[in-house]
Scaffold this motif. Structure first.
Motif, PDB file in Angstrom:
ATOM      1  N   GLU A 245      36.216  81.462   4.141  1.00 32.58           N
ATOM      2  CA  GLU A 245      37.309  81.771   5.076  1.00 32.58           C
ATOM      3  C   GLU A 245      37.475  80.675   6.116  1.00 32.58           C
ATOM      4  O   GLU A 245      38.592  80.279   6.449  1.00 32.58           O
ATOM      5  N   ALA A 246      36.364  80.169   6.635  1.00 33.52           N
ATOM      6  CA  ALA A 246      36.430  79.112   7.651  1.00 33.52           C
ATOM      7  C   ALA A 246      37.029  77.836   7.061  1.00 33.52           C
ATOM      8  O   ALA A 246      37.858  77.168   7.697  1.00 33.52           O
ATOM      9  N   LEU A 247      36.636  77.494   5.834  1.00 36.96           N
ATOM     10  CA  LEU A 247      37.179  76.294   5.210  1.00 36.96           C
ATOM     11  C   LEU A 247      38.660  76.447   4.894  1.00 36.96           C
ATOM     12  O   LEU A 247      39.434  75.507   5.067  1.00 36.96           O
ATOM     13  N   LEU A 248      39.055  77.621   4.428  1.00 35.87           N
ATOM     14  CA  LEU A 248      40.466  77.818   4.087  1.00 35.87           C
ATOM     15  C   LEU A 248      41.352  77.756   5.327  1.00 35.87           C
ATOM     16  O   LEU A 248      42.481  77.260   5.265  1.00 35.87           O
ATOM     17  N   ARG A 249      40.843  78.227   6.463  1.00 37.93           N
ATOM     18  CA  ARG A 249      41.603  78.090   7.711  1.00 37.93           C
ATOM     19  C   ARG A 249      41.796  76.618   8.047  1.00 37.93           C
ATOM     20  O   ARG A 249      42.884  76.186   8.448  1.00 37.93           O
ATOM     21  N   PHE A 250      40.734  75.838   7.869  1.00 39.61           N
ATOM     22  CA  PHE A 250      40.828  74.399   8.148  1.00 39.61           C
ATOM     23  C   PHE A 250      41.758  73.703   7.160  1.00 39.61           C
ATOM     24  O   PHE A 250      42.496  72.795   7.523  1.00 39.61           O
ATOM     25  N   VAL A 251      41.728  74.132   5.900  1.00 38.56           N
ATOM     26  CA  VAL A 251      42.632  73.565   4.884  1.00 38.56           C
ATOM     27  C   VAL A 251      44.079  73.740   5.319  1.00 38.56           C
ATOM     28  O   VAL A 251      44.895  72.815   5.210  1.00 38.56           O
ATOM     29  N   ARG A 252      44.417  74.911   5.831  1.00 40.17           N
ATOM     30  CA  ARG A 252      45.795  75.172   6.285  1.00 40.17           C
ATOM     31  C   ARG A 252      46.143  74.307   7.487  1.00 40.17           C
ATOM     32  O   ARG A 252      47.256  73.783   7.585  1.00 40.17           O
ATOM     33  N   GLU A 253      45.197  74.133   8.397  1.00 42.23           N
ATOM     34  CA  GLU A 253      45.440  73.267   9.556  1.00 42.23           C
ATOM     35  C   GLU A 253      45.671  71.815   9.101  1.00 42.23           C
ATOM     36  O   GLU A 253      46.550  71.117   9.617  1.00 42.23           O
ATOM     37  N   LEU A 254      44.895  71.392   8.123  1.00 38.64           N
ATOM     38  CA  LEU A 254      44.990  70.017   7.637  1.00 38.64           C
ATOM     39  C   LEU A 254      46.327  69.769   6.939  1.00 38.64           C
ATOM     40  O   LEU A 254      46.877  68.667   7.006  1.00 38.64           O
ATOM     41  N   GLU A 255      46.848  70.787   6.280  1.00 36.21           N
ATOM     42  CA  GLU A 255      48.152  70.653   5.636  1.00 36.21           C
ATOM     43  C   GLU A 255      49.224  70.367   6.682  1.00 36.21           C
ATOM     44  O   GLU A 255      50.134  69.560   6.467  1.00 36.21           O
ATOM     45  N   GLY A 256      49.116  71.011   7.833  1.00 35.50           N
ATOM     46  CA  GLY A 256      50.051  70.752   8.925  1.00 35.50           C
ATOM     47  C   GLY A 256      49.914  69.333   9.453  1.00 35.50           C
ATOM     48  O   GLY A 256      50.913  68.677   9.771  1.00 35.50           O
ATOM     49  N   VAL A 257      48.677  68.847   9.550  1.00 38.22           N
ATOM     50  CA  VAL A 257      48.434  67.477   9.996  1.00 38.22           C
ATOM     51  C   VAL A 257      49.087  66.488   9.034  1.00 38.22           C
ATOM     52  O   VAL A 257      49.730  65.526   9.457  1.00 38.22           O
ATOM     53  N   ARG A 258      48.947  66.739   7.744  1.00 36.05           N
ATOM     54  CA  ARG A 258      49.466  65.798   6.743  1.00 36.05           C
ATOM     55  C   ARG A 258      50.982  65.665   6.823  1.00 36.05           C
ATOM     56  O   ARG A 258      51.525  64.593   6.563  1.00 36.05           O
ATOM     57  N   ARG A 259      51.657  66.735   7.171  1.00 37.34           N
ATOM     58  CA  ARG A 259      53.121  66.692   7.233  1.00 37.34           C
ATOM     59  C   ARG A 259      53.623  65.815   8.374  1.00 37.34           C
ATOM     60  O   ARG A 259      54.799  65.478   8.426  1.00 37.34           O
ATOM     61  N   HIS A 260      52.740  65.461   9.314  1.00 39.18           N
ATOM     62  CA  HIS A 260      53.175  64.687  10.484  1.00 39.18           C
ATOM     63  C   HIS A 260      52.396  63.374  10.609  1.00 39.18           C
ATOM     64  O   HIS A 260      52.105  62.911  11.705  1.00 39.18           O
ATOM     65  N   LEU A 261      52.080  62.773   9.471  1.00 41.39           N
ATOM     66  CA  LEU A 261      51.284  61.549   9.481  1.00 41.39           C
ATOM     67  C   LEU A 261      52.103  60.281   9.660  1.00 41.39           C
ATOM     68  O   LEU A 261      51.545  59.218   9.889  1.00 41.39           O
ATOM     69  N   ASP A 262      53.416  60.372   9.518  1.00 43.63           N
ATOM     70  CA  ASP A 262      54.240  59.168   9.505  1.00 43.63           C
ATOM     71  C   ASP A 262      54.103  58.337  10.782  1.00 43.63           C
ATOM     72  O   ASP A 262      53.957  57.125  10.727  1.00 43.63           O
ATOM     73  N   HIS A 263      54.166  59.016  11.920  1.00 42.19           N
ATOM     74  CA  HIS A 263      54.139  58.278  13.191  1.00 42.19           C
ATOM     75  C   HIS A 263      53.233  58.982  14.211  1.00 42.19           C
ATOM     76  O   HIS A 263      53.703  59.478  15.234  1.00 42.19           O
ATOM     77  N   PRO A 264      51.927  59.024  13.942  1.00 46.63           N
ATOM     78  CA  PRO A 264      51.037  59.649  14.927  1.00 46.63           C
ATOM     79  C   PRO A 264      50.988  58.824  16.208  1.00 46.63           C
ATOM     80  O   PRO A 264      50.900  57.595  16.159  1.00 46.63           O
ATOM     81  N   LEU A 265      51.057  59.487  17.345  1.00 49.63           N
ATOM     82  CA  LEU A 265      51.054  58.779  18.624  1.00 49.63           C
ATOM     83  C   LEU A 265      49.706  58.104  18.873  1.00 49.63           C
ATOM     84  O   LEU A 265      49.638  57.011  19.407  1.00 49.63           O
ATOM     85  N   ASN A 266      48.637  58.768  18.466  1.00 50.81           N
ATOM     86  CA  ASN A 266      47.299  58.234  18.697  1.00 50.81           C
ATOM     87  C   ASN A 266      46.440  58.546  17.473  1.00 50.81           C
ATOM     88  O   ASN A 266      45.830  59.603  17.386  1.00 50.81           O
ATOM     89  N   PRO A 267      46.370  57.623  16.501  1.00 51.07           N
ATOM     90  CA  PRO A 267      45.618  57.886  15.271  1.00 51.07           C
ATOM     91  C   PRO A 267      44.158  58.254  15.514  1.00 51.07           C
ATOM     92  O   PRO A 267      43.623  59.141  14.856  1.00 51.07           O
ATOM     93  N   GLN A 268      43.521  57.575  16.460  1.00 53.50           N
ATOM     94  CA  GLN A 268      42.117  57.858  16.701  1.00 53.50           C
ATOM     95  C   GLN A 268      41.921  59.276  17.223  1.00 53.50           C
ATOM     96  O   GLN A 268      41.019  59.997  16.784  1.00 53.50           O
ATOM     97  N   LEU A 269      42.760  59.692  18.161  1.00 45.41           N
ATOM     98  CA  LEU A 269      42.660  61.050  18.704  1.00 45.41           C
ATOM     99  C   LEU A 269      42.922  62.085  17.615  1.00 45.41           C
ATOM    100  O   LEU A 269      42.243  63.110  17.549  1.00 45.41           O
TER     101      LEU A 269
END
Length: 326
Positions: A284-308
């Motif tokens: 359950e904990a991993l699947l929650r993170f998987v969903r969060e990561l999917e959201g991150v991937r959709r906004h990778l084009d122009h991250p304001l601060n890649p390191q953060l």
């Protein structure tokens, strides 16, 4: 354009019924299996003035024009760079489709067929898809549309209904590995696993520097208790973000898979560590993170601060995986 070994049966079936081909085909299947190349090979065959069962003749005037990319009766429609809601997007716009209305309304230049290849068809924005629908509903004589799609469920049902669907095959592992080895790929098994079995996609991974960077990255993920997420984020900010998120997503998939089914799909070279780490994973904990990561991937084009961004991702990974050990 080549017809790959795993496409032979489909090729024979379609070319053996030239007179019965519909005005629109939808070639659908996994990304990275050669659908675009197949569509262009079929387009060349349809335009050839002396086609053979195995392909275009390569000698007629039409074939010579196709070889230099100058055949006036062929159109290849692919996405253009654009902007939507303030972010860069690649899509097929309505203007590209509307240009086809004039194209199909004119006489053919070589007194033969006229072929339009649209790749990938799901890249059409809604206006473009609706414009294409009108053309499909009133097909011009001797005109064939070849729609190529990785995600046919994203197409308008009305567009799909006006095409004959052709399922493009994924080769079995033995055939895919043999083909990759014939292309000079050293670790065909690993590259094929990373590509989920898609051989043309696997070619993208057949790069020594890429595989070395992936190895270092996954080795760090494999030791979550020792993970220096600040250092990893600092290093990662200078590298390709999309690749790192891809590696992480596939690592998470394998962690869940070993917990539920004791199988490793994407990372066979890390199978022992994945099985050890995933033995007590809290799914359950991993699947929650998987969903969060999917959201991150959709906004990778122009991250304001890649390191953060990476710091946030790696810290969240550490917490999700360490939950299993708590």
């Amino acid at each position: 354009m080549p017809v790959y070994p795993w496409q032979t049966e489909v090729w024979q079936r379609l070319t053996g019924a030239r007179q019965r081909l519909p005005h629109a085909l939808l070639l659908q299947g996994r990304r990275g299996i050669g659908k675009r190349d197949f569509a262009l090979a079929l387009a060349n065959w349809l335009l050839c003035q002396a086609p053979t069962p195995h392909g275009p003749c390569r000698h007629c005037r039409a074939c010579h024009l196709l070889a230099v990319g100058n055949h006036a009766d062929l159109r290849l429609i692919e996405p253009l760079e654009g902007e939507e809601e303030g972010r860069a997007v690649r899509q097929i716009a309505i203007a590209q489709v509307r240009e086809l209305e004039d194209f199909v309304g004119l006489s053919t230049h070589q007194e033969g067929a006229r072929v339009i290849v649209i790749h990938p068809a799901e890249a059409m924005n809604p206006a473009a898809a609706n414009a294409l629908l009108k053309t499909l509903e009133e097909p011009a004589e001797n005109t064939v549309f070849l729609l190529v799609s990785h995600k046919p469920r994203q197409l308008l049902p009305t567009v799909v209904s006006r095409c004959r669907t052709v399922a493009m095959p994924l080769p079995d592992e033995e055939m895919a590995r043999a083909w990759l080895e014939s292309q000079g790929v050293i670790d065909a098994r690993l590259c094929l696993a990373l590509a989920g079995g898609a051989p043309l996609e696997a070619l993208r991974y057949a790069d020594g520097e890429y595989l070395a960077a992936r190895g270092v990255f996954l080795a760090a993920l494999g030791e979550p208790a020792k993970l220096d997420w600040l250092k990893l984020a600092e290093q990662g900010a200078r590298q390709d973000l999309a690749s790192q998120i891809d590696w992480l997503q596939k690592w998470l998939y394998d962690l869940v898979a070993v917990r539920l089914a004791r199988r490793v799909r994407y990372n066979p070279d890390f199978a022992p560590r994945l099985r050890e780490l995933g033995a007590g994973v809290k799914v359950e904990a991993l699947l929650r993170f998987v969903r969060e990561l999917e959201g991150v991937r959709r906004h990778l084009d122009h991250p304001l601060n890649p390191q953060l961004l990476l710091e946030t991702v790696f810290l969240a990974y550490q917490r999700a995986v360490m939950t299993q050990n708590g």
